[in-house]
Write a protein that holds these residues in place. Structure first.
Motif, PDB file in Angstrom:
ATOM      1  N   THR A   1      71.581  31.589 101.744  1.00  0.00           N
ATOM      2  CA  THR A   1      71.909  30.736 102.883  1.00  0.00           C
ATOM      3  C   THR A   1      73.268  31.157 103.448  1.00  0.00           C
ATOM      4  O   THR A   1      74.061  31.796 102.772  1.00  0.00           O
ATOM      5  N   ALA A   2      73.521  30.799 104.683  1.00  0.00           N
ATOM      6  CA  ALA A   2      74.785  31.165 105.317  1.00  0.00           C
ATOM      7  C   ALA A   2      75.954  30.400 104.705  1.00  0.00           C
ATOM      8  O   ALA A   2      77.058  30.917 104.604  1.00  0.00           O
ATOM      9  N   SER A   3      75.716  29.180 104.286  1.00  0.00           N
ATOM     10  CA  SER A   3      76.744  28.387 103.621  1.00  0.00           C
ATOM     11  C   SER A   3      76.076  27.610 102.489  1.00  0.00           C
ATOM     12  O   SER A   3      74.857  27.461 102.460  1.00  0.00           O
ATOM     13  N   SER A   4      76.885  27.124 101.572  1.00  0.00           N
ATOM     14  CA  SER A   4      76.305  26.399 100.436  1.00  0.00           C
ATOM     15  C   SER A   4      75.767  25.047 100.895  1.00  0.00           C
ATOM     16  O   SER A   4      76.301  24.416 101.804  1.00  0.00           O
ATOM     17  N   ILE A   5      74.697  24.632 100.248  1.00  0.00           N
ATOM     18  CA  ILE A   5      74.062  23.348 100.553  1.00  0.00           C
ATOM     19  C   ILE A   5      74.182  22.498  99.300  1.00  0.00           C
ATOM     20  O   ILE A   5      73.875  22.952  98.199  1.00  0.00           O
ATOM     21  N   HIS A   6      74.654  21.265  99.453  1.00  0.00           N
ATOM     22  CA  HIS A   6      74.782  20.367  98.303  1.00  0.00           C
ATOM     23  C   HIS A   6      73.601  19.410  98.290  1.00  0.00           C
ATOM     24  O   HIS A   6      73.305  18.753  99.286  1.00  0.00           O
ATOM     25  N   LYS A   7      72.910  19.353  97.148  1.00  0.00           N
ATOM     26  CA  LYS A   7      71.797  18.426  96.987  1.00  0.00           C
ATOM     27  C   LYS A   7      72.057  17.599  95.732  1.00  0.00           C
ATOM     28  O   LYS A   7      72.385  18.153  94.680  1.00  0.00           O
ATOM     29  N   LYS A   8      71.914  16.289  95.840  1.00  0.00           N
ATOM     30  CA  LYS A   8      72.173  15.402  94.703  1.00  0.00           C
ATOM     31  C   LYS A   8      71.232  15.755  93.546  1.00  0.00           C
ATOM     32  O   LYS A   8      70.045  15.973  93.746  1.00  0.00           O
ATOM     33  N   GLY A   9      71.791  15.788  92.362  1.00  0.00           N
ATOM     34  CA  GLY A   9      70.993  16.072  91.172  1.00  0.00           C
ATOM     35  C   GLY A   9      70.783  17.554  90.920  1.00  0.00           C
ATOM     36  O   GLY A   9      70.393  17.945  89.832  1.00  0.00           O
TER      37      GLY A   9
ATOM     38  N   GLY B   1      73.042  20.179  92.680  1.00  0.00           N
ATOM     39  CA  GLY B   1      74.341  20.822  92.819  1.00  0.00           C
ATOM     40  C   GLY B   1      74.398  21.644  94.089  1.00  0.00           C
ATOM     41  O   GLY B   1      73.678  21.392  95.055  1.00  0.00           O
ATOM     42  N   HIS B   2      75.254  22.648  94.084  1.00  0.00           N
ATOM     43  CA  HIS B   2      75.396  23.525  95.245  1.00  0.00           C
ATOM     44  C   HIS B   2      74.354  24.624  95.190  1.00  0.00           C
ATOM     45  O   HIS B   2      74.145  25.253  94.156  1.00  0.00           O
ATOM     46  N   ILE B   3      73.711  24.865  96.321  1.00  0.00           N
ATOM     47  CA  ILE B   3      72.635  25.850  96.408  1.00  0.00           C
ATOM     48  C   ILE B   3      73.072  26.953  97.360  1.00  0.00           C
ATOM     49  O   ILE B   3      73.515  26.682  98.470  1.00  0.00           O
TER      50      ILE B   3
ATOM     51  N   MET C   1      44.018  19.486 119.458  1.00  0.00           N
ATOM     52  CA  MET C   1      44.775  19.785 118.263  1.00  0.00           C
ATOM     53  C   MET C   1      46.034  20.554 118.662  1.00  0.00           C
ATOM     54  O   MET C   1      45.978  21.503 119.421  1.00  0.00           O
ATOM     55  N   VAL C   2      47.150  20.129 118.133  1.00  0.00           N
ATOM     56  CA  VAL C   2      48.422  20.796 118.367  1.00  0.00           C
ATOM     57  C   VAL C   2      48.700  21.717 117.178  1.00  0.00           C
ATOM     58  O   VAL C   2      48.441  21.360 116.037  1.00  0.00           O
ATOM     59  N   PHE C   3      49.228  22.906 117.456  1.00  0.00           N
ATOM     60  CA  PHE C   3      49.531  23.854 116.390  1.00  0.00           C
ATOM     61  C   PHE C   3      51.012  23.763 116.048  1.00  0.00           C
ATOM     62  O   PHE C   3      51.864  23.669 116.924  1.00  0.00           O
ATOM     63  N   TYR C   4      51.290  23.801 114.749  1.00  0.00           N
ATOM     64  CA  TYR C   4      52.654  23.671 114.250  1.00  0.00           C
ATOM     65  C   TYR C   4      52.973  24.812 113.297  1.00  0.00           C
ATOM     66  O   TYR C   4      52.086  25.376 112.663  1.00  0.00           O
ATOM     67  N   GLU C   5      54.274  25.088 113.176  1.00  0.00           N
ATOM     68  CA  GLU C   5      54.761  25.995 112.147  1.00  0.00           C
ATOM     69  C   GLU C   5      55.853  25.259 111.382  1.00  0.00           C
ATOM     70  O   GLU C   5      56.794  24.735 111.979  1.00  0.00           O
ATOM     71  N   THR C   6      55.701  25.195 110.074  1.00  0.00           N
ATOM     72  CA  THR C   6      56.646  24.492 109.223  1.00  0.00           C
ATOM     73  C   THR C   6      57.353  25.507 108.333  1.00  0.00           C
ATOM     74  O   THR C   6      56.699  26.278 107.627  1.00  0.00           O
ATOM     75  N   PHE C   7      58.679  25.505 108.379  1.00  0.00           N
ATOM     76  CA  PHE C   7      59.486  26.353 107.514  1.00  0.00           C
ATOM     77  C   PHE C   7      60.055  25.480 106.402  1.00  0.00           C
ATOM     78  O   PHE C   7      60.585  24.401 106.660  1.00  0.00           O
ATOM     79  N   VAL C   8      59.939  25.962 105.159  1.00  0.00           N
ATOM     80  CA  VAL C   8      60.372  25.196 104.004  1.00  0.00           C
ATOM     81  C   VAL C   8      61.276  26.076 103.151  1.00  0.00           C
ATOM     82  O   VAL C   8      60.922  27.212 102.835  1.00  0.00           O
ATOM     83  N   LEU C   9      62.457  25.560 102.768  1.00  0.00           N
ATOM     84  CA  LEU C   9      63.366  26.234 101.844  1.00  0.00           C
ATOM     85  C   LEU C   9      63.330  25.477 100.524  1.00  0.00           C
ATOM     86  O   LEU C   9      63.651  24.288 100.472  1.00  0.00           O
ATOM     87  N   ILE C  10      62.938  26.185  99.468  1.00  0.00           N
ATOM     88  CA  ILE C  10      62.851  25.598  98.128  1.00  0.00           C
ATOM     89  C   ILE C  10      63.931  26.238  97.270  1.00  0.00           C
ATOM     90  O   ILE C  10      64.063  27.470  97.255  1.00  0.00           O
ATOM     91  N   HIS C  11      64.698  25.417  96.554  1.00  0.00           N
ATOM     92  CA  HIS C  11      65.828  25.962  95.793  1.00  0.00           C
ATOM     93  C   HIS C  11      65.352  26.760  94.575  1.00  0.00           C
ATOM     94  O   HIS C  11      64.223  26.626  94.118  1.00  0.00           O
ATOM     95  N   GLY C  12      66.232  27.592  94.050  1.00  0.00           N
ATOM     96  CA  GLY C  12      65.897  28.529  92.995  1.00  0.00           C
ATOM     97  C   GLY C  12      65.633  27.911  91.639  1.00  0.00           C
ATOM     98  O   GLY C  12      65.011  28.544  90.784  1.00  0.00           O
ATOM     99  N   LYS C  13      66.081  26.688  91.407  1.00  0.00           N
ATOM    100  CA  LYS C  13      65.874  26.041  90.113  1.00  0.00           C
ATOM    101  C   LYS C  13      64.527  25.326  90.027  1.00  0.00           C
ATOM    102  O   LYS C  13      64.168  24.806  88.982  1.00  0.00           O
ATOM    103  N   PHE C  14      63.791  25.293  91.124  1.00  0.00           N
ATOM    104  CA  PHE C  14      62.487  24.615  91.175  1.00  0.00           C
ATOM    105  C   PHE C  14      61.436  25.554  90.591  1.00  0.00           C
ATOM    106  O   PHE C  14      61.317  26.708  91.022  1.00  0.00           O
ATOM    107  N   PRO C  15      60.645  25.111  89.597  1.00  0.00           N
ATOM    108  CA  PRO C  15      59.670  26.010  88.956  1.00  0.00           C
ATOM    109  C   PRO C  15      58.576  26.481  89.907  1.00  0.00           C
ATOM    110  O   PRO C  15      58.203  25.784  90.857  1.00  0.00           O
ATOM    111  N   ALA C  16      58.057  27.670  89.635  1.00  0.00           N
ATOM    112  CA  ALA C  16      57.011  28.250  90.484  1.00  0.00           C
ATOM    113  C   ALA C  16      55.732  27.418  90.449  1.00  0.00           C
ATOM    114  O   ALA C  16      55.038  27.284  91.459  1.00  0.00           O
TER     115      ALA C  16
END
Length: 133
Positions: free
Chosen positions: A48-56, A58-60, A1-16
């Motif tokens: 974030t260090a710079s803005s990220i654009h995601k379709k639907g 906007g800028h995050i 078994m290989v061990f992994y670490e996954t980092f996930v960034l979820i935008h602020g408009k996404f419900p809890a």
């Protein structure tokens, strides 16, 4: 078994509630592929260090980071990445293999460095004996 670490960034408009379902779905994908999920860390809100654009969306400029530490095979890694890529709430995700246990993400205990006391502990004080009346 290989061990992994996954980092996930979820935008602020996404419900809890949707974020909770996403983490459950990711855990289900790992366990169904004979893997094991060890830890999910909520790393909090970060800019974030710079803005990220995601379709639907906007800028995050900020989002909530999560860290998942898990073990599994290459098929599980591919399925986890596909699950996260095709979710509308995930802005960025990164899955990296962990070489040793010392490479796991660890939270800082405090922002400020700990200061050692300048004086030694007071040893000349002795506790008072309990007096019973």
């Amino acid at each position: 078994m290989v061990f992994y670490e996954t980092f996930v960034l979820i935008h602020g408009k996404f419900p809890a509630s949707e974020t909770k379902l996403l983490m459950r779905e990711t855990a289900r994908v790992i366990v169904e592929r004979d893997g094991a999920l060890f830890r999910i860390l909520d790393l909090g809100w970060r800019h974030t260090a710079s803005s990220i654009h995601k379709k639907g969306i906007g800028h995050i400029f900020y989002g909530r980071w999560y860290s998942l530490i898990w073990g599994g095979g290459p098929k599980a890694k591919k399925e986890v990445e596909e699950t996260l890529v095709h979710n509308t709430g995930v802005v960025r995700q990164l899955t990296v293999p962990i070489k040793s246990q010392k490479k796991f993400y660890t939270n800082r205990s405090t922002y400020y460095p700990l200061i050692k006391p300048m004086t030694p502990p007071l040893t000349h004080h002795v506790p008072m004996p309990d007096v019973k009346s």
